[in-house]
Write an enzyme that holds these catalytic residues in place. Structure first.
Site, PDB file in Angstrom:
ATOM      1  N   ALA A  37      56.847 -17.718  -8.329  1.00 45.66           N
ATOM      2  CA  ALA A  37      57.372 -18.266  -7.080  1.00 45.66           C
ATOM      3  C   ALA A  37      57.459 -17.119  -6.083  1.00 45.66           C
ATOM      4  O   ALA A  37      57.541 -15.945  -6.474  1.00 45.66           O
ATOM      5  CB  ALA A  37      58.747 -18.873  -7.317  1.00 45.66           C
ATOM      6  N   GLY A  57      56.690 -18.724 -12.082  1.00 48.62           N
ATOM      7  CA  GLY A  57      56.208 -20.041 -11.651  1.00 48.62           C
ATOM      8  C   GLY A  57      54.723 -20.246 -11.917  1.00 48.62           C
ATOM      9  O   GLY A  57      54.270 -21.379 -12.080  1.00 48.62           O
ATOM     10  N   GLU A 110      54.566 -21.295 -15.402  1.00 48.25           N
ATOM     11  CA  GLU A 110      55.100 -22.672 -15.433  1.00 48.25           C
ATOM     12  C   GLU A 110      54.086 -23.674 -14.894  1.00 48.25           C
ATOM     13  O   GLU A 110      53.954 -24.776 -15.425  1.00 48.25           O
ATOM     14  CB  GLU A 110      56.407 -22.729 -14.630  1.00 48.25           C
ATOM     15  CG  GLU A 110      57.539 -21.980 -15.320  1.00 48.25           C
ATOM     16  CD  GLU A 110      58.747 -21.802 -14.425  1.00 48.25           C
ATOM     17  OE1 GLU A 110      58.638 -21.097 -13.398  1.00 48.25           O
ATOM     18  OE2 GLU A 110      59.803 -22.378 -14.735  1.00 48.25           O
ATOM     19  N   GLU A 120      61.577 -13.772 -15.065  1.00 45.48           N
ATOM     20  CA  GLU A 120      62.689 -14.086 -14.149  1.00 45.48           C
ATOM     21  C   GLU A 120      63.978 -13.343 -14.463  1.00 45.48           C
ATOM     22  O   GLU A 120      64.785 -13.104 -13.571  1.00 45.48           O
ATOM     23  CB  GLU A 120      62.970 -15.598 -14.140  1.00 45.48           C
ATOM     24  CG  GLU A 120      61.931 -16.433 -13.417  1.00 45.48           C
ATOM     25  CD  GLU A 120      60.775 -16.880 -14.303  1.00 45.48           C
ATOM     26  OE1 GLU A 120      60.595 -16.313 -15.397  1.00 45.48           O
ATOM     27  OE2 GLU A 120      60.047 -17.796 -13.888  1.00 45.48           O
TER      28      GLU A 120
HETATM   29  N1  COA Z   1      56.478 -13.248  -4.824  1.00 47.94           N
HETATM   30  C1  COA Z   1      56.212 -12.652  -3.639  1.00 47.94           C
HETATM   31  N2  COA Z   1      55.307 -11.700  -3.487  1.00 47.94           N
HETATM   32  C2  COA Z   1      54.652 -11.288  -4.585  1.00 47.94           C
HETATM   33  C3  COA Z   1      54.883 -11.843  -5.847  1.00 47.94           C
HETATM   34  C4  COA Z   1      55.849 -12.863  -5.939  1.00 47.94           C
HETATM   35  N3  COA Z   1      56.128 -13.472  -7.086  1.00 47.94           N
HETATM   36  N4  COA Z   1      54.085 -11.230  -6.745  1.00 47.94           N
HETATM   37  C5  COA Z   1      53.373 -10.333  -6.063  1.00 47.94           C
HETATM   38  N5  COA Z   1      53.710 -10.359  -4.759  1.00 47.94           N
HETATM   39  C6  COA Z   1      53.172  -9.541  -3.674  1.00 47.94           C
HETATM   40  C7  COA Z   1      53.730  -8.123  -3.713  1.00 47.94           C
HETATM   41  O1  COA Z   1      55.012  -8.067  -3.100  1.00 47.94           O
HETATM   42  C8  COA Z   1      52.672  -7.382  -2.949  1.00 47.94           C
HETATM   43  O2  COA Z   1      52.855  -7.617  -1.580  1.00 47.94           O
HETATM   44  P1  COA Z   1      52.754  -6.356  -0.549  1.00 47.94           P
HETATM   45  O3  COA Z   1      51.347  -5.856  -0.701  1.00 47.94           O
HETATM   46  O4  COA Z   1      53.026  -6.983   0.786  1.00 47.94           O
HETATM   47  O5  COA Z   1      53.783  -5.341  -0.997  1.00 47.94           O
HETATM   48  C9  COA Z   1      51.380  -8.112  -3.343  1.00 47.94           C
HETATM   49  O6  COA Z   1      51.777  -9.394  -3.818  1.00 47.94           O
HETATM   50  C10 COA Z   1      50.624  -7.417  -4.458  1.00 47.94           C
HETATM   51  O7  COA Z   1      51.503  -7.229  -5.544  1.00 47.94           O
HETATM   52  P2  COA Z   1      51.839  -5.786  -6.206  1.00 47.94           P
HETATM   53  O8  COA Z   1      53.175  -5.883  -6.849  1.00 47.94           O
HETATM   54  O9  COA Z   1      51.640  -4.713  -5.205  1.00 47.94           O
HETATM   55  O10 COA Z   1      50.683  -5.713  -7.312  1.00 47.94           O
HETATM   56  P3  COA Z   1      50.722  -4.889  -8.660  1.00 47.94           P
HETATM   57  O11 COA Z   1      49.348  -4.937  -9.205  1.00 47.94           O
HETATM   58  O12 COA Z   1      51.343  -3.550  -8.462  1.00 47.94           O
HETATM   59  O13 COA Z   1      51.700  -5.728  -9.639  1.00 47.94           O
HETATM   60  C11 COA Z   1      52.572  -7.728 -10.660  1.00 47.94           C
HETATM   61  C12 COA Z   1      51.339  -7.017 -10.053  1.00 47.94           C
HETATM   62  C13 COA Z   1      52.170  -9.166 -10.943  1.00 47.94           C
HETATM   63  C14 COA Z   1      52.974  -7.023 -11.967  1.00 47.94           C
HETATM   64  C15 COA Z   1      53.744  -7.663  -9.665  1.00 47.94           C
HETATM   65  O14 COA Z   1      53.270  -8.125  -8.397  1.00 47.94           O
HETATM   66  C16 COA Z   1      54.926  -8.498 -10.035  1.00 47.94           C
HETATM   67  O15 COA Z   1      55.699  -8.099 -10.906  1.00 47.94           O
HETATM   68  N6  COA Z   1      55.134  -9.665  -9.358  1.00 47.94           N
HETATM   69  C17 COA Z   1      56.281 -10.490  -9.535  1.00 47.94           C
HETATM   70  C18 COA Z   1      56.241 -11.210 -10.844  1.00 47.94           C
HETATM   71  C19 COA Z   1      57.504 -12.058 -10.988  1.00 47.94           C
HETATM   72  O16 COA Z   1      58.606 -11.571 -11.127  1.00 47.94           O
HETATM   73  N7  COA Z   1      57.301 -13.365 -10.968  1.00 47.94           N
HETATM   74  C20 COA Z   1      58.366 -14.295 -11.105  1.00 47.94           C
HETATM   75  C21 COA Z   1      58.833 -14.769  -9.785  1.00 47.94           C
HETATM   76  S1  COA Z   1      60.057 -16.051  -9.962  1.00 47.94           S
END
Ligand code: COA
Length: 254
Positions: A65, A110, A113, A133
């Site tokens: 999400a 999400g 999910e 989460e």
């Molecule tokens: N919501 C909002 N933005 C998100 C996102 C999310 N769930 N997942 C990734 N993004 C965004 C990042 O903020 C980043 O934006 P920016 O370039 O403006 O800073 C962009 O997508 C790229 O992500 P980034 O984190 O830089 O890539 P990465 O390769 O370093 O890491 C992940 C990849 C998937 C490990 C990491 O993005 C992550 O942990 N995301 C969240 C996962 C999460 O907690 N999901 C559950 C949400 S309820």
């Protein structure tokens, strides 16, 4: 027609692509509603025999999400988000037309999910699944506690849910979370071939099978319980710390 998804028909197959590649296809509220509208529309289309949901690009199916969108939400807003998202995920689960998740990278929170609401999950070799989460001070809010337990069993589900661990595609295959793992450049063709085979079966019988299997879980009160628990967490310090840490790209300190 839509702002965050692309939906294209190719023969009997409808391909829905989540179109927020720059944000790793994070599921904002509007995107989820667009999926719901499209599933409703397609369920009236007799010529579509299978739907594929995938993410744009080679890195993510959906990384969860949209944390930036909900980071300032209060409990009431969290409840509306979880309830409305749950309605869409239920539409997918109850779609008369089979929905295949073509998982092409991160399927986290999400995103995991969403894939689990689909009837079948086929993954590329680089796919990664997880419910992170708890790093945000939350439980999953789109049915993850329920569907993960249904699909992989309570023990593996709890392990993934409390540890926030990410599992790779082959581990997901061994858990039964996906049924096939293929190279990324073969993913869509594999899903299309799968649907082409389904198109030779009786659509009414397929719809009936989906209804019968879903009935096994229809008395489950866990989904509503999860929504309440999820929204309650929006008032807690851990949620504030978890989401602030994500936005600041640092580790949370609970
Ligand atoms: N919501 C909002 N933005 C998100 C996102 C999310 N769930 N997942 C990734 N993004 C965004 C990042 O903020 C980043 O934006 P920016 O370039 O403006 O800073 C962009 O997508 C790229 O992500 P980034 O984190 O830089 O890539 P990465 O390769 O370093 O890491 C992940 C990849 C998937 C490990 C990491 O993005 C992550 O942990 N995301 C969240 C996962 C999460 O907690 N999901 C559950 C949400 S309820």
């Amino acid at each position: 027609m839509y702002n965050h998804i692309i939906s294209k028909k190719q023969g009997v197959v409808q391909l829905i692509t989540l179109d927020r590649e720059i944000k790793l296809n994070a599921l904002n509220i509007e995107l989820i509603q667009e999926i719901g509208k499209e599933i409703d529309r397609l369920n009236k289309e007799k010529s579509v025999r299978g739907i594929i949901i995938t993410g744009k690009g080679n890195k993510a199916f959906a990384a969860g999400a949209d944390i930036a969108e909900f980071s300032e939400f209060n409990a009431e807003e969290g409840k509306i988000m979880s309830t409305n998202g749950g309605i869409v995920f239920n539409k997918i689960e109850h779609s008369s037309i089979p929905v295949i998740a073509a998982v092409n990278g991160f399927a986290l929170g999400g995103g995991c999910e969403l894939s689990m609401a689909c009837h079948v999950r086929i993954a590329s070799e680089n796919a990664k699944f997880g419910q992170p989460e708890v790093n945000l001070g939350l439980p999953p809010g789109y049915g993850g506690t329920q569907r993960l337990s249904q699909i992989v069993g309570k023990g593996r589900a709890l392990d993934m849910l409390i540890s926030a661990k990410t599992i790779d595609a082959m581990t997901a295959l061994s858990y039964g979370l996906v049924t096939q793992v293929v190279p990324i450049d073969e993913l869509l063709d594999t899903c299309i071939r799968y649907i082409n085979k389904l198109s030779q079966k009786s659509p009414i019988a397929i719809d009936t099978v989906i209804k019968c299997v879903n009935t096994m879980y229809s008395e489950n009160k866990g989904f509503n319980f999860e929504i309440d628990q999820f929204s309650n967490c929006f008032e807690l310090e851990d949620f504030k710390e978890g989401t602030e840490a994500f936005m600041a790209k640092r580790k949370p300190d609970f």
